[in-house]
Design a protein around this motif. Structure first.
Motif: not given
Length: 797
Positions: A403-409, A434-436, A440-441, A46-55
């Motif tokens: 938490d955003e495992p794609s960071i830095g990739l 948690v991903e943007h 990955t989504i 399950t991927v959780f999306t939404g703008v930064s700070g959305s919860g």
């Protein structure tokens, strides 16, 4: 051998145990969540999306993962719980169907100089055992190869009472062989302190000569030095005798009496080493960190050549390789070396070590070495390093939270990460991400989109379902899911160049490059190709260069955007001027604090092994200030009402009218520019998301005076909709005459660049070279590098 017999009979139907196939959340109110109720399928991704700070993090980390950890802790005895952190139950009505949660977040790993990639993953422990068994000459047990263990020896005697007035003295001795270098104490570096940055030697102690933070003339630290009796207070420091200079700088701790009080006097250098240099640099306050950077230089230890190990530990070898050589190898090369070892007596150890090293390679970290300090890893590298121990785990029905495992990739590496997430799911685990990133989504079995906005405008579930359903949902994420930035038709012309010649930091191979000035330059390449080494290691950090890296913001519950950005000072001064009182009254950490809660706004009740209870302070009703302070007003508002304002409202409030404060307005403008208009000025830093903290740091540094801005992955934590706003901010910086250099993997930022420098072609010793320089259009047309191929696919060329 007997076998169990089976009876062929019709199954009566699904077992009741198989009905628990969802994690049910009802009435979640943690941070900005607004009574969120949701069912998350187990054994799915399950991927959780939404703008930064959305919860997103509030739901996944602060509610689901936190409650799982709390419940596990409660299974231990009261005695053991006394040694564990007290975790409060999240603000939620019902949480059903939880399994053991393992959270793999973006938090940097410990920055202790003795913490390395090897010590953090147990690879070092296995290597130490290996060398203690196979190394020649044999020097001792595994501890003899540990740079965290010092060699010690002791001897003495004790008296044995045998009764009837008979005693006997027995002599004992003890020794332990450790691998720590005695010169650097296992740190690999030694510090050299510039004395001219500590004091003005033309002044005497009575003239306040110190330039060290907190060393003020009327403070106790300086009083102890001045009144110790070792020096003439009126004598300039430069005229001290050899003995006075030694006492001033290096004297061992000694008791002195000052005004009838017994105190300890200690030389300046050991005192500074204990108070400043023993701390993690990133945990220091900004002014302390600036002082340390100015006064202290760290150089490679001459005794151990930076290996941290004693000469004895380095003398033992397997073949031609000692343990320092093994730890300095790139992990993929070390894995090959270990595969070449064939010794039946240590077969289980070799099998485990091979698996650990192969996991590094598989996860895309084969370019690291085991002696790499863990504090130097990026957020993405730290997160993937934490994943190592879970890849070969036999556990199933575990909830993994990422938490955003794609960071830095790099886009080239994201597919590898996706495969690892799917592997964890296919073993029967629940994977929450948690991903943007759309890449990955796209692999999600189930998508939960939170929003619609950030902060108080978010905290609700806008959509849950499949990826295709998200595309057609009309939510902010759904509308921007297929956004693609276009290559710029025209690019800016550079106004000059920053010349780098012969760069050889880390894996750079004598790189010569001219970084254009007056434009937006993006430095890219696969993870480990040498981007940070080129930018942070080769661009001089002199006046005019503002570097904003990935180090996290540290702060307590009392820290907030107003205190962190320096906004609190002009606000306090404006209140003080308008009311004819002291600015300190308008600080909840100083004279204006509510005396009952000491300015915290809540009262904490410690219940020993049970969770501590925080209740709003009845005296100030959670407003943190004493009642008399709240009677003072500015523009019709008291200080607590101002701190409760969102940035956007405060920008308007301090921009005109009676409350007009240009200094405060300028900082608020920068906060709005980076997309933080929804944050309240007094919101604790501990409640901000990773993306919000990154942008808060960016807003703070935008006020620094500099012509060159260096940003390290500013899209970290940004939603697809927020990237466009970031690009606008970068454009405004360049159009105002600044030069902006960005280390970035996001294709939208690459497409928007005026100039691209691509490093590679691979990672580690396969990288460290410039493989392309030019405009984004030229990169897409050439498609000569991995970056070029992925950028061309992104823009649809």
């Amino acid at each position: 051998m007997s076998k169990a017999t089976t009876t062929d009979r019709q199954s009566p139907g699904p077992h009741v145990a198989d009905s628990h196939d969802v994690i049910r959340v009802h009435g979640a109110r943690e941070n900005n969540l607004r009574d969120v109720s949701i069912e998350i399928p187990k054994r799915r991704l399950t991927v959780f999306t939404g703008v930064s700070g959305s919860g997103k993090s509030s739901l996944v980390f602060d509610t689901i993962a936190a409650e799982s950890q709390r419940l596990i802790n409660e299974t231990y005895s009261a005695f053991l719980q006394g040694f564990m952190p007290n975790l409060a139950r999240p603000e939620v009505d019902v949480l059903d169907g939880l399994t053991t949660a393992i959270a793999v977040d973006q938090q940097r790993m410990g920055s202790d100089p003795r913490s390395t990639v090897g010590t953090a993953t147990d690879a070092n422990a296995m290597l130490r055992i290996l060398f203690s068994r196979l190394g020649t000459p044999h020097i001792g047990p595994p501890g003899a190869f540990s740079f965290n263990t010092a060699s010690v020896s002791a001897s003495g005697g004790f008296t044995v009472d045998r009764g009837a007035d008979k005693t006997r003295t027995e002599k004992v001795s003890f020794s332990r062989t450790g691998g720590m270098c005695t010169h650097c104490e296992g740190r690999g570096t030694v510090s050299d302190i510039d004395l001219t940055q500590l004091y003005d030697d033309s002044k005497s102690l009575s003239e306040d000569p110190f330039t060290i933070p907190t060393y003020t003339g009327d403070g106790w630290v300086v009083r102890v030095i001045a009144e110790s009796g070792f020096f003439d207070k009126e004598k300039p420091i430069r005229k001290y005798t050899k003995k006075e200079r030694h006492d001033f700088l290096y004297r061992e701790p000694v008791k002195v009496k000052i005004n009838g009080v017994n105190l300890t006097y200690e030389g300046l250098i050991p005192k500074l080493q204990k108070s400043f240099l023993s701390k993690d640099r990133e945990s220091m306050q900004p002014h302390i960190r600036a002082f340390v950077d100015r006064a202290v230089t760290f150089t490679r230890c001459p005794d151990c050549d930076g290996t941290r190990l004693s000469e004895l530990a380095r003398s033992s070898r397997i073949g031609k390789v000692n343990i320092a050589d093994a730890c300095a190898m790139e992990i993929r090369d070390l894995a090959e070396w270990v595969r070449g070892l064939d010794e039946p007596s240590v077969t289980p150890l070799l099998t485990k070590l091979r698996h650990t090293l192969d996991s590094f390679v598989e996860i895309g970290l084969g370019y690291l070495s085991l002696d790499r300090a863990s504090g130097t890893l990026s957020g993405g590298e730290a997160q993937r390093t934490k994943m190592i121990r879970h890849l070969g785990s036999s556990l199933t029905d575990v909830t993994y939270v990422f938490d955003e495992p794609s960071i830095g990739l790099h886009p080239h590496d994201i597919q590898r990460m996706n495969n690892l997430l799917l592997r964890l799911r296919d073993k029967g685990n629940t994977v929450l991400v948690v991903e943007h990133k759309p890449e990955t989504i796209a692999i999600a079995d189930h998508v939960v989109d939170l929003g619609p906005g950030a902060g108080t405008a978010g905290g609700t579930v806008c959509f849950e379902g499949t990826l295709e359903g998200l595309r057609g949902s009309g939510t902010v994420t759904g509308r921007h899911l297929d956004d693609r930035a276009k290559i710029k038709a025209t690019v800016r012309k550079p106004t000059g160049a920053l010349e780098i010649r012969g760069a050889s930091a880390n894996n750079l191979q004598g790189v010569d490059v001219d970084i254009p000035l007056g434009v937006l330059t993006v430095v890219t390449g696969v993870a480990g190709s040498g981007k940070s080494s080129l930018v942070h290691g080769s661009i001089p950090t002199e006046d005019g260069v503002v570097a904003i890296d990935q180090t996290p913001i540290r702060g307590s519950r009392r820290s907030n955007p107003a205190t962190y950005t320096g906004l609190a000072d002009p606000i306090r001064k404006a209140f003080a001027k308008a009311n004819g009182v002291k600015p300190a009254l308008f600080s909840a950490n100083s004279e204006g604090a509510c005396p009952t809660c000491n300015g915290a706004g809540v009262i904490y009740t410690d219940l020993a092994i049970m969770q501590s209870v925080a209740t709003p302070c009845e005296e100030c009703e959670g407003r943190r200030f004493e009642a008399s302070v709240l009677e003072y007003r500015l523009g019709g508002r008291d200080i607590s009402e101002v701190l409760a304002m969102p940035v956007a409202e405060a920008e308007e409030f301090f921009g005109s009218g009676e409350a007009r404060t240009p200094a405060a307005h300028k900082i608020l403008e920068r906060l709005a520019d980076v997309g933080l208009g929804y944050l309240t000025l007094g919101q604790p830093l501990t409640t901000l998301s990773g993306g919000e903290r990154q942008r808060l740091k960016l807003a703070t540094h935008m006020g620094d005076k500099g012509g060159v801005y260096v940003l390290d992955e500013p899209t970290t934590g940004l939603h697809l909709a927020d990237v466009e706003q970031l690009l606008g901010l970068l454009d405004r910086l360049v159009d105002s005459g600044k030069s902006v250099i960005v280390i970035e993997h996001h294709q939208a930022v690459m497409a928007h660049a005026d100039w691209i420098i691509d490093l590679g072609p691979g990672a580690g010793h396969d990288g460290g070279r410039i493989v392309f320089e030019g405009t984004p259009a030229d990169l897409v047309e050439a498609r000569s590098t991995l970056t070029g191929e992925h950028l061309a696919a992104y823009v649809g060329a």
